[in-house]
Design an enzyme around this catalytic site. Sequence first.
Site, PDB file in Angstrom:
ATOM      1  N   GLU B  29       1.120  -1.149  -0.067  1.00 22.17           N
ATOM      2  CA  GLU B  29       0.344   0.030   0.162  1.00 22.17           C
ATOM      3  C   GLU B  29       0.682   0.965   0.164  1.00 22.17           C
ATOM      4  OE1 GLU B  29      -2.349  -0.517   3.579  1.00 22.17           O
ATOM      5  OE2 GLU B  29      -3.027  -2.774   2.814  1.00 22.17           O
ATOM      6  N   LEU B  58      -5.787  -1.289  -0.930  1.00 23.99           N
ATOM      7  CA  LEU B  58      -5.864  -1.822   0.648  1.00 23.99           C
ATOM      8  C   LEU B  58      -5.963  -3.564   0.669  1.00 23.99           C
ATOM      9  CD1 LEU B  58      -7.062   1.321   2.297  1.00 23.99           C
ATOM     10  CD2 LEU B  58      -6.330  -0.730   3.482  1.00 23.99           C
ATOM     11  N   GLU B  60      -4.810  -6.048   3.283  1.00 26.28           N
ATOM     12  CA  GLU B  60      -3.439  -7.092   3.160  1.00 26.28           C
ATOM     13  C   GLU B  60      -3.180  -8.438   2.628  1.00 26.28           C
ATOM     14  OE1 GLU B  60      -5.261  -4.906   4.993  1.00 26.28           O
ATOM     15  OE2 GLU B  60      -3.228  -2.932   5.493  1.00 26.28           O
ATOM     16  N   GLN B  82       2.133  -2.473   5.744  1.00 26.72           N
ATOM     17  CA  GLN B  82       2.443  -0.785   5.996  1.00 26.72           C
ATOM     18  C   GLN B  82       2.934  -0.873   7.233  1.00 26.72           C
ATOM     19  OE1 GLN B  82      -0.328   2.354   5.499  1.00 26.72           O
ATOM     20  NE2 GLN B  82       0.669   3.106   3.573  1.00 26.72           N
ATOM     21  N   PHE B  88      -2.636  -8.670  11.163  1.00 31.46           N
ATOM     22  CA  PHE B  88      -3.315  -9.759  12.037  1.00 31.46           C
ATOM     23  C   PHE B  88      -4.488 -10.104  10.322  1.00 31.46           C
ATOM     24  CE2 PHE B  88      -2.825  -7.674  15.726  1.00 31.46           C
ATOM     25  CZ  PHE B  88      -2.451  -8.607  15.807  1.00 31.46           C
ATOM     26  N   HIS B 129      -0.462   0.646  15.768  1.00 36.43           N
ATOM     27  CA  HIS B 129       1.043   0.574  14.852  1.00 36.43           C
ATOM     28  C   HIS B 129       2.004  -0.237  15.608  1.00 36.43           C
ATOM     29  CE1 HIS B 129      -2.038   3.079  12.610  1.00 36.43           C
ATOM     30  NE2 HIS B 129      -1.156   3.906  11.898  1.00 36.43           N
TER      31      HIS B 129
END
Lengths: 359, 326
Positions: B29, B58, B60, B82, B88, B129
């Site tokens: 991404e 977008l 994963e 990202q 997950f 994050h």
Amino acid sequence: MSVHAPVRELGYLRVIDEEGQVTDSSLLPDITEGHFKQLMERMLFTRLWDERAIKWTRQGKLGFYAPVAGQEAAMIGSEAALTMDDFILPSYRDVPQAVWHGWPLYQAFLYSLGHQHGNQIPEGVNVLPPQIIIGAQIVQAAGVAMAFALRKEKRVALAYIGDGGTSQGDFYEGMNVAGVYRLPLIVLVQNNQFAISVPVEKQTAVKELAKKAEASGMEGIRVDGMDVLAVYQAVQGAVQKAKAGEGPTLIEALTFRYGPHTMSGDDPKRYRTKELEEDWRARDPIIRYRKFLHTKGWWTEEDERKVETKAKDEVQAALDRANQFPAMSMKALASHMYAKMPIELADQLIRQDTKKEVK
Amino acid sequence: MAQLTMIEAIRSALSAALEKDERVLVFGEDVGQSGGVFRATDGLMQRFGEARVFDTPLAESSIAGLATGLSLQGFIPVAEIQFFGFVFEAMDEMIGQAARMRFRTGGSFHCPIVYRTPFGGGVKTPELHADSLEGLFVQSPGIKVIVPSSPYEAKGLLLSAIFDEDPVLFLEHMKLYRSFREEVPEDFYTLPLGEAKVVKAGKDLTLISYGAMVRTAIKAAEIAAQEQGLSVEVIDLRTISPIDTETIVTSIRKTHRAVVLQEAQRSAGVAAEVIARINEEAIYDLEGPVLRVAPPDTVYPFTLFEKEWLPTEQLVVHQINQAMHA
Ligand SMILES: Cc1ncc(C[n+]2csc(CCOP(=O)(O)OP(=O)(O)O)c2C)c(N)n1
């Protein structure tokens, strides 16, 4: 670089045009003058709050912040079509809807700053804290909607997502399950044309995101997301349908974020042109709606000033209140890991360096 | 030699890999047009073309799934997640699929993929994050896990990871991205996977860590030297799966004492595994229990509490003293 202009060729619901003219008076919502004005007050308030939040983020007075200017019609119009016992599942950008739905503004600021209390939603407020994991809110919203259906409550779950988010598996899975059980779910896609730097045409080969509803057997509607009345009408219709047991709706609102993706270093110049930005700004939801209210004689300079003063005061007061909120403690944080703190975890809180609890 | 930050060293490694081998593809991404949210891939799409460096939708799971499929067909995918907290969404493809491919097909297929992802605390990111989720992968057979601690290490290890025959998770601590510069060769070079490195020699105690905590460990060792005259040996694990037991045990045979430091919450992680190995291989060489420095078993905390939650040099020094006097 993407050069695509606002989508005009494809059909979408629109109630007022850029000049504030009503396109079809049968589409005007059946609401009071006060209610019409409230939409303006909230959009304007949100714009002013956004400007301050951006400034404060730059000054280090706030933390994580995703600007909302440009998207006020989609945000305010959709929330306004709900009743307070409908349930909202917002993404990180959908802070205004959550606040207008009862999340106290000072808590939204604490969320930005990174304080647990920001996310402690007051009893009876029907929102979740903003979702970071893109798509997760859609599957959860299906579950919330299922609970309403099981209990035969006349309530809907409204989940917000962006254009980029429609690529996630969770997006399809949530809609699919909502279609199967005809759940009272509304998925509102704010198609602001970019997912950080990635333009929507690199996100999907389908031209209208609303079409993604079809494969789940649910209705998909596309609206002018810069027209607060169109958004209001679309959501209002979806709410009525859901409450009548007629199932979920996907609404795509065409809109644009004027600012960067978040205040954490995004530079829109790397992926979009000034012309594109100006093209969208010419369709600004607030300017347009102000013109509409003027034609009705419902909006004065004084109304405008009143909102400005109110916004300035309330936003500042909320920041002050956030700043005065007590700091977190390790013990309080850890006490929210489980219903009852495991002994092992309690032991870990006795820091080995001091043999004292971390405050 | 150029003085590079870690993010520049990573970009230099990606560029060297793309140059060296046409099979290398870089995607994820925002990695193409805008060059990545941290600019790790800045200019690479422009230089190597959109067929080799590209923005993905977008999603994963599809990023990791594309990598699996491409690798089965002989490409060398370098996929970016990202931020590590979004992993997950990709975990079935990573550890449910790619990591098991060689085993379940008896060697007919294998997946030489690198998954790069930023993570780590102390940089004021929102939820999911910063979390140190490496333990989930360290527990999963079939995927290697690398955590570089400096620009030089990052380039050499990333190039080894890219040309390794197996899936590799490459974890980039955000705090290291721009915090310091180091000499990094412009040319292609590799550093061995699966080998820890003694980054500071010592004789009184072995301090074992990885990633950004290696910096904390070195500082703690300096403080212990100044304040107590202790000589602390610091080991950078570099690869946390598989773990290099030999370097650890060799050090402990010399120092007889150890402390393990990690940024991840305490239980069932890398520190626990290192201590288990010391227990199995070198218990009779120890003069005291091996201690652990790790945050409590909570979710990574909210920004305003990161500093309190993360291990500090002082806490490490304290544990060093405890271990010395045990
Ligand atoms: C699962 C997951 N993947 C990636 C991200 C990182 N990320 C945050 S916002 C964003 C773009 C989202 O774009 P869109 O869905 O269009 O919504 P917008 O931000 O434009 O409102 C990305 C990739 C994330 N938060 N969660």
